[in-house]
Structure formats: C-alpha cells, structure tokens
Design an enzyme around this catalytic site. Structure first.
Site, PDB file in Angstrom:
ATOM      1  N   ASN A   9      -4.246 -45.688   8.016  1.00 33.34           N
ATOM      2  CA  ASN A   9      -3.515 -46.800   7.409  1.00 33.34           C
ATOM      3  C   ASN A   9      -2.664 -47.414   8.515  1.00 33.34           C
ATOM      4  OD1 ASN A   9      -1.851 -48.523   5.999  1.00 33.34           O
ATOM      5  ND2 ASN A   9      -0.721 -46.911   4.929  1.00 33.34           N
ATOM      6  N   TRP A  10      -3.137 -48.534   9.034  1.00 34.60           N
ATOM      7  CA  TRP A  10      -2.443 -49.142  10.177  1.00 34.60           C
ATOM      8  C   TRP A  10      -1.111 -49.788   9.784  1.00 34.60           C
ATOM      9  CZ3 TRP A  10      -6.670 -52.198  13.415  1.00 34.60           C
ATOM     10  CH2 TRP A  10      -7.557 -51.263  13.971  1.00 34.60           C
ATOM     11  N   LYS A  11      -0.901 -50.019   8.488  1.00 29.82           N
ATOM     12  CA  LYS A  11       0.295 -50.736   8.023  1.00 29.82           C
ATOM     13  C   LYS A  11       0.395 -52.081   8.760  1.00 29.82           C
ATOM     14  CE  LYS A  11       2.285 -46.353   6.751  1.00 29.82           C
ATOM     15  NZ  LYS A  11       3.461 -45.578   6.423  1.00 29.82           N
ATOM     16  N   HIS A  94       0.562 -47.988  -2.591  1.00 31.44           N
ATOM     17  CA  HIS A  94       1.292 -47.273  -1.537  1.00 31.44           C
ATOM     18  C   HIS A  94       2.787 -47.314  -1.856  1.00 31.44           C
ATOM     19  CE1 HIS A  94       2.983 -46.208   2.328  1.00 31.44           C
ATOM     20  NE2 HIS A  94       1.810 -45.683   2.628  1.00 31.44           N
ATOM     21  N   GLU A  96       5.244 -47.884  -0.105  1.00 29.36           N
ATOM     22  CA  GLU A  96       5.951 -49.036   0.481  1.00 29.36           C
ATOM     23  C   GLU A  96       5.759 -50.287  -0.377  1.00 29.36           C
ATOM     24  OE1 GLU A  96       4.202 -48.598   4.370  1.00 29.36           O
ATOM     25  OE2 GLU A  96       5.350 -46.752   4.648  1.00 29.36           O
ATOM     26  N   GLU A 165       0.974 -38.735  -1.518  1.00 29.18           N
ATOM     27  CA  GLU A 165       1.866 -39.027  -0.394  1.00 29.18           C
ATOM     28  C   GLU A 165       3.317 -38.851  -0.834  1.00 29.18           C
ATOM     29  OE1 GLU A 165      -0.274 -41.606   2.744  1.00 29.18           O
ATOM     30  OE2 GLU A 165       0.840 -42.919   1.419  1.00 29.18           O
ATOM     31  N   GLY A 171       6.233 -41.261   7.384  1.00 29.73           N
ATOM     32  CA  GLY A 171       6.878 -41.832   8.567  1.00 29.73           C
ATOM     33  C   GLY A 171       8.147 -41.117   8.990  1.00 29.73           C
ATOM     34  N   SER A 209       3.122 -38.084   7.362  1.00 26.63           N
ATOM     35  CA  SER A 209       3.320 -37.423   8.664  1.00 26.63           C
ATOM     36  C   SER A 209       2.214 -36.416   8.992  1.00 26.63           C
ATOM     37  CB  SER A 209       4.704 -36.754   8.740  1.00 26.63           C
ATOM     38  OG  SER A 209       5.729 -37.732   8.647  1.00 26.63           O
ATOM     39  N   GLY A 230      -0.900 -42.588   8.746  1.00 26.97           N
ATOM     40  CA  GLY A 230      -0.230 -43.790   9.228  1.00 26.97           C
ATOM     41  C   GLY A 230      -0.087 -43.769  10.734  1.00 26.97           C
TER      42      GLY A 230
HETATM   43  P1  PGA Z   1       2.569 -41.612   8.124  1.00 29.57           P
HETATM   44  O1  PGA Z   1       2.145 -42.633   6.973  1.00 29.57           O
HETATM   45  O2  PGA Z   1       1.354 -40.825   8.480  1.00 29.57           O
HETATM   46  O3  PGA Z   1       3.061 -42.487   9.257  1.00 29.57           O
HETATM   47  O4  PGA Z   1       3.652 -40.735   7.561  1.00 29.57           O
HETATM   48  C1  PGA Z   1       1.221 -42.268   5.981  1.00 29.57           C
HETATM   49  C2  PGA Z   1       1.089 -43.377   4.979  1.00 29.57           C
HETATM   50  O5  PGA Z   1       2.114 -43.984   4.630  1.00 29.57           O
HETATM   51  O6  PGA Z   1      -0.020 -43.684   4.503  1.00 29.57           O
END
Ligand code: PGA
Length: 248
Positions: A9-11, A94, A96, A165, A171, A209, A230
């Site tokens: 997931n590149w965000k 997600h 976010e 998640e 993150g 993470s 991510g």
């Molecule tokens: P992260 O993000 O691996 O940077 O914790 C995962 C995600 O939000 O899909």
C-alpha cells in the site's frame, strides 16, 4: 488455502520516476516467488503501473473507490474507471480513510459492493484503535466492521480479502505480536465461516508495521494469509524479502 497474498500500500507516495525504479527493481527480483503479490498505487499512477506490470506476476491495485456508481461526485473515482486500468484489487475502509475522511461502516460496505460489481477484489480493512484495545473492545470493533460488509454483500462475501490492521500499529513501528494477530484473525475467520460456506477462499491479511524482520513470524500463524504493507513496500529490497518470506 491459496498461496499467501502480499500487498503493498503505497499510500500518498511516489512520482513517475520513483515508481518506475521501484517497480523495475521489484519485478527484477521477483523470479521464483510463489506467493501472490500486488501493489496499490495512487490513482494518477494507475496507467503507468498498468503498463509496467503488464504480463508480470505483480497485480495492480487501487487504494480507494467511490461508493457511487457514476455522476456528480467531484474528485471521486468509480469502480468501472478502475477496471479500465485492469485493477485487480482495491483497498476499502483503510483506517486513514475512516479517520480522516469520515468513512462509516456502511460507506465501506458500499465501496466493497461497487468493487465486487466491477470484478475487482476489495481488500476490506478492519482494526481497533489503542483506546478500543485497552478497553477490551478489539473483537467487538472488528466484528462490527466486518459485519457491515457481510450484511451488504451477502453470498459475494467469499470473494473479498480482509486485512486486519490494528490502528495503533500502522506506521508506528509497533506491530501486533504473532499471537495477537492470530487471535483476531481466528475471530474474523469464524465470523466469515458463519456467513459463507466458502470462507476458506477469503485471505485474511495482517497489516501494521509489517517489515522484513517480523514478516516470517506473522506469516507463520495459521490464520495469517498474507500482509498489507505500507512503509516497507516502498523499498524494493525490503518488499522482496517479505515476498520471499511469504513464498516458503
Ligand atoms: P505500515 O502501513 O506498514 O506503514 O504500518 C500499513 C497500512 O496502513 O496498510
């Protein structure tokens, strides 16, 4: 159960130049990997990624989709538009999006429905906040989030992917322990089994993470079918190490 599924997931990261070098490095290192793999790129780069990934073992994904079919929804991207770019997976719900864009369980369920109707596999994200975990609400929260998607999608539910998640792990460098992840994954598996005779088709990914150092232990859990990654998916060597761990 099918091969593990590892999804980057590149965000909101990347550029034409950075994407080209990241994808060429990942593709060059992927030979012999037996897990399933995908990258969910920002919408403006779908055409670029589609061209670079054509004919490869790395599938294309998007990070969000509109809950509406078409029309006066400025800024939104429909499931049919994603399909025009041969998008195979789309993240929905997600944390976010839930947190910064006010997406409710009902909205997330509609997004999953739009994706399914377009032949795109929704990767439905569920997860509790730290406050919810501390209050002993983890199971109730993830079950409520998944129940909305089951309710709206009926028998199609066997066609989704679920990503657990924990919000506190995204993150932050804090990862759920393999045991914590397995516990929640088993809860989600049981919920899917109660909803469909084909629950074994649903991959349940862990995200938060996940990195090259902890992936193997998480993936060794019986109900962890892959990862949603991510930050670590933005580094080719790290992502490749994780694909290798998932290919054992
Ligand atoms: P992260 O993000 O691996 O940077 O914790 C995962 C995600 O939000 O899909």
């Amino acid at each position: 159960m099918a091969a593990k599924l590892m999804v980057g997931n590149w965000k909101m990261n990347g550029s034409l130049a950075a994407n080209a070098s990241l994808l060429s490095e990942v593709l060059a290192g992927m030979g012999g990997k037996t897990c399933r793999a995908a990258v969910c790129v920002p919408a403006p780069y779908l055409a670029q990624a589609q061209a670079l990934l054509a004919g490869s073992a790395l599938a294309l994904g998007a990070q969000d989709v509109s809950a509406h079919e078409a029309g006066a929804y400025t800024g939104e991207v429909s499931a049919d538009m994603l399909r025009d770019f041969a998008v195979r997976y789309c993240i929905v719900g997600h944390s976010e999006r839930r947190q910064y864009h006010g997406e409710s369980d009902v909205t997330v369920a509609s997004k999953a429905q739009r994706a399914l109707a377009a032949g795109i596999t929704p990767i439905v994200c569920v997860g509790e906040s730290l406050a919810e975990r501390d209050a002993g609400q983890t199971e109730a929260v993830v079950k409520r989030q998944l129940a909305a998607v089951i309710h709206t999608n009926g028998h199609c539910i066997s066609e989704i992917v679920v990503a657990y998640e924990p919000v506190w792990a995204i993150g932050t460098g804090l990862t759920a322990t393999p045991e914590q992840a397995q516990h929640v994954h088993a809860v989600l598996r049981a919920q899917l089994q109660a909803a469909t005779a084909h629950a074994d088709r649903v991959s349940i990914l862990y995200g938060g993470s996940m990195n090259a150092a902890n992936a193997a232990d998480l993936l060794a859990q019986p109900d962890v079918d892959g990862g949603l990654i991510g930050g670590a998916a933005l580094k080719a060597s790290e992502f490749l190490t994780m694909l290798k761990a998932a290919s054992r």
